[in-house]
Enzyme design. Structure first.
Site, short mmCIF file in Angstrom:
data_model
loop_
_atom_site.label_atom_id
_atom_site.label_comp_id
_atom_site.label_asym_id
_atom_site.label_seq_id
_atom_site.Cartn_x
_atom_site.Cartn_y
_atom_site.Cartn_z
CE LYS A 176 -1.74 36.03 40.61
NZ LYS A 176 -1.34 35.40 39.37
CD GLU B 164 -5.60 39.58 38.35
OE1 GLU B 164 -5.42 40.01 39.50
OE2 GLU B 164 -6.72 39.38 37.87
CE LYS C 181 -10.33 51.18 33.57
NZ LYS C 181 -11.08 50.00 33.18
CD GLU D 52 -6.11 36.49 29.30
OE1 GLU D 52 -5.04 36.25 29.87
OE2 GLU D 52 -7.22 36.41 29.86
CB CYS E 298 -9.21 33.73 35.46
SG CYS E 298 -8.77 35.13 34.45
CE LYS F 185 -14.41 36.17 34.05
NZ LYS F 185 -14.37 36.24 32.65
C1 UDX Z 1 -5.19 32.43 35.95
C2 UDX Z 1 -4.43 31.56 34.92
O1 UDX Z 1 -3.24 31.06 35.52
C3 UDX Z 1 -4.11 32.37 33.68
O2 UDX Z 1 -3.49 31.54 32.70
C4 UDX Z 1 -5.40 32.94 33.14
O3 UDX Z 1 -5.15 33.75 32.00
C5 UDX Z 1 -6.14 33.77 34.19
O4 UDX Z 1 -6.35 32.96 35.35
P1 UDX Z 1 -4.56 34.29 37.75
O5 UDX Z 1 -6.02 34.32 38.08
O6 UDX Z 1 -3.84 35.57 37.58
O7 UDX Z 1 -4.33 33.47 36.39
O8 UDX Z 1 -3.85 33.52 38.93
P2 UDX Z 1 -3.05 32.16 39.16
O9 UDX Z 1 -1.62 32.47 39.37
O10 UDX Z 1 -3.37 31.17 38.12
O11 UDX Z 1 -3.68 31.72 40.57
C6 UDX Z 1 -5.09 31.52 40.71
C7 UDX Z 1 -5.45 31.14 42.11
O12 UDX Z 1 -5.01 29.83 42.40
C8 UDX Z 1 -4.86 32.03 43.21
O13 UDX Z 1 -5.86 32.26 44.19
C9 UDX Z 1 -3.74 31.21 43.80
O14 UDX Z 1 -3.49 31.50 45.14
C10 UDX Z 1 -4.27 29.79 43.61
N1 UDX Z 1 -3.25 28.75 43.49
C11 UDX Z 1 -2.41 28.75 42.43
C12 UDX Z 1 -3.17 27.76 44.44
O15 UDX Z 1 -3.93 27.74 45.42
N2 UDX Z 1 -2.22 26.77 44.29
C13 UDX Z 1 -1.37 26.74 43.23
O16 UDX Z 1 -0.55 25.80 43.16
C14 UDX Z 1 -1.46 27.75 42.27
#
Ligand code: UDX
Length: 469
Positions: free
Chosen positions: A339, A154, A35, A150, A279, A282
């Site tokens: 997502k 993503e 890496k 944090e 996230c 888990k």
């Molecule tokens: C999340 C948190 O938002 C972030 O603050 C933390 O640090 C890490 O976890 P992330 O996992 O990157 O971030 O994705 P996020 O944009 O939060 O979406 C998570 C999931 O929820 C995705 O599968 C998305 O499709 C879903 N989602 C999100 C919905 O189904 N509806 C929504 O309104 C928003």
């Protein structure tokens, strides 16, 4: 300032690259030599907007890569721990990587250092890190452990870091608080935002951000509570969407009415096939385990998870009710990432659905703008991977939208209509206006909204003229 960031995954890479952009000297430490070599070579292992630019800007100058954690600790004023905390069988976080990093840091504590816990970890972890560093011989007066959760999403992790809603720092001493203030000073003073070469500001961002200083335990809880609340918001609206389907209401209208209450807000109220990613699933399990250990049975979180899984099963039932039987059907699948905007497929509801459809005997032709390479590792048979959405749609008995990619909301519907075998779309992310879909000849099924059918009698299953011929 001179800092070390341990772990070059999503969080570590973004943290290191962003701190370098704020003017700090960063050593990124990883124990994976392959890496490190790739990073030194200019490769960017993850799909993250602005990350390639930042790494190119600072690589070899303000960002260096190293496999030697003790040396990196000796050179640094602050050491960020950003290694993985995967779930164990019982749902709590596996902290063995954090522990082994803490052990090594101990040998490099040769002057005052702040050890910053950045990985998502349960409450009490910072205390444990302190104990482990001391046990391995470091002078307790020469270091402090702080918690700096944090909130990076993503796909937008770089702008989330540089334009945060808030910066949370949990400390146990004023000396550590001062180091953290200096580290984030370029953001909290507004200096970064006046720079001509700053990463562009997202529309909704308010600057400068507030620095919230708390105890370490509070900071650890803030992270778990924030993620659990957001997941709960999604499961809540998904449950409301199910009621909308039963009574014939429209969840989009309900969201509009509910989300405009400023106490609730419209964000994270989009219904769909459930949340995924590295996230939410888990962290919910880990938070529940933490609560249980402290004597509180947080059953609400179990329900949030249950609704999330049920949401996927509901969608599968909907596909079945439209197609009648599954075996031998050809389905065009748009989206595999958990997502839009990422190549990550961890806990992706799209991939889980494809696996269930394969088990039912469907043939899948899938397209995702970024996640196909990763998906190919887990979807090894029965799936064809298409070059674009139109190829995935060609000859399909039905088209499924499973990920909220922007490009899937702007498809050429007439072209699509001409390619599919039957004009049926099942949209798990509500990207289209049902009336528009019907205008373009599609029978359209989405989440929490009445189905829009081209023809009530045939339920839109009339094949293309070409097929009939
Ligand atoms: C999340 C948190 O938002 C972030 O603050 C933390 O640090 C890490 O976890 P992330 O996992 O990157 O971030 O994705 P996020 O944009 O939060 O979406 C998570 C999931 O929820 C995705 O599968 C998305 O499709 C879903 N989602 C999100 C919905 O189904 N509806 C929504 O309104 C928003």
């Amino acid at each position: 300032m001179r800092i070390a960031v341990v772990g070059s995954g999503y969080v570590g890479l973004v943290t290191g690259a962003c701190f370098a952009d704020l003017g700090h000297e960063v050593v990124l430490v990883d124990n994976d030599e392959k890496k490190l070599a790739a990073l030194r070579n200019g490769e960017v292992p993850i799909h993250e907007k602005f990350l390639p630019e930042l790494l190119a800007r600072h690589r070899g100058q303000r960002i260096k890569f190293s496999g030697d954690l003790q040396a990196a600790t000796r050179e640094s004023e602050a050491v960020f721990i950003a290694v993985g905390t995967p779930p164990t069988e019982s749902g709590d976080a596996d902290l063995s990587y954090v522990e082994s990093v803490a052990r090594e840091i101990s040998g490099g504590v040769d002057g005052y250092k702040v050890v910053v816990e950045k990985s998502t970890v349960p409450v009490y972890t910072s205390q444990w890190i302190r104990t482990i560093i001391m046990r391995n011989g470091a002078d307790p007066a020469q270091f402090d452990v702080t918690s700096n959760p944090e909130f990076l999403r993503e796909g937008t992790a770089v702008t989330d870091f540089l334009y945060p809603d808030r910066i949370v720092v949990g400390v146990e001493s004023e000396q550590a608080a001062e180091v953290m203030r200096q580290l984030y000073g370029p953001l909290t003073s507004g200096w970064y935002y006046g720079r001509g070469d700053a990463i562009p500001r997202p529309e909704a961002a308010r600057v400068p951000p507030r620095l919230i200083i708390t105890s370490t335990k509070s900071a650890e809880l803030i992270k778990h509570a924030s993620n659990a609340f957001l997941a709960m918001k999604i499961s809540f609206i998904n449950a409301v969407a199910s009621i909308c389907e039963s009574v014939g209401a429209n969840v989009q209208q309900v969201c509009d009415g509910v989300g405009t209450d400023s106490r609730i807000g419209p964000r994270f109220l989009n219904p769909g096939i459930g949340y995924g990613g590295s996230c939410f699933p888990k962290d919910l399990m880990a938070f529940r385990a933490v609560a249980k250990e402290s004597g509180y049975d947080f059953r609400l979180l179990e329900e949030v998870t249950r609704i999330n899984e049920e949401q996927r099963h509901r969608f599968l039932r909907k596909v079945r009710s439209v197609l009648w039987t599954f075996r031998g059907k050809r389905l065009g699948v748009l989206g595999l990432a958990f997502k839009g905007g990422t190549d990550d497929i961890r806990e992706s509801p799209a991939v889980l659905l494809v696996q269930e459809l394969l088990r039912e005997g469907c043939h899948i032709c899938a397209y995702d703008p970024a996640a196909m390479e990763r998906a190919q590792e887990v979807l090894t048979s029965g799936v064809e991977f298409a070059a674009d959405a139109y190829e995935a749609a060609t000859g399909a008995d039905a088209l499924l939208i499973l990920t909220e990619w922007e490009e899937f909301a702007a498809l050429d519907l007439d072209r699509l209509r001409a390619l599919v075998k039957y004009p049926i779309m099942l949209d798990g992310r509500n990207l289209y206006d049902p009336a528009v879909m019907v205008e373009h000849g599609f029978s359209y099924y989405s989440v929490g909204r009445p189905a829009a059918l081209t023809d009530e009698l045939t339920a839109g299953t009339r094949p293309n003229k070409r097929e009939q011929a």
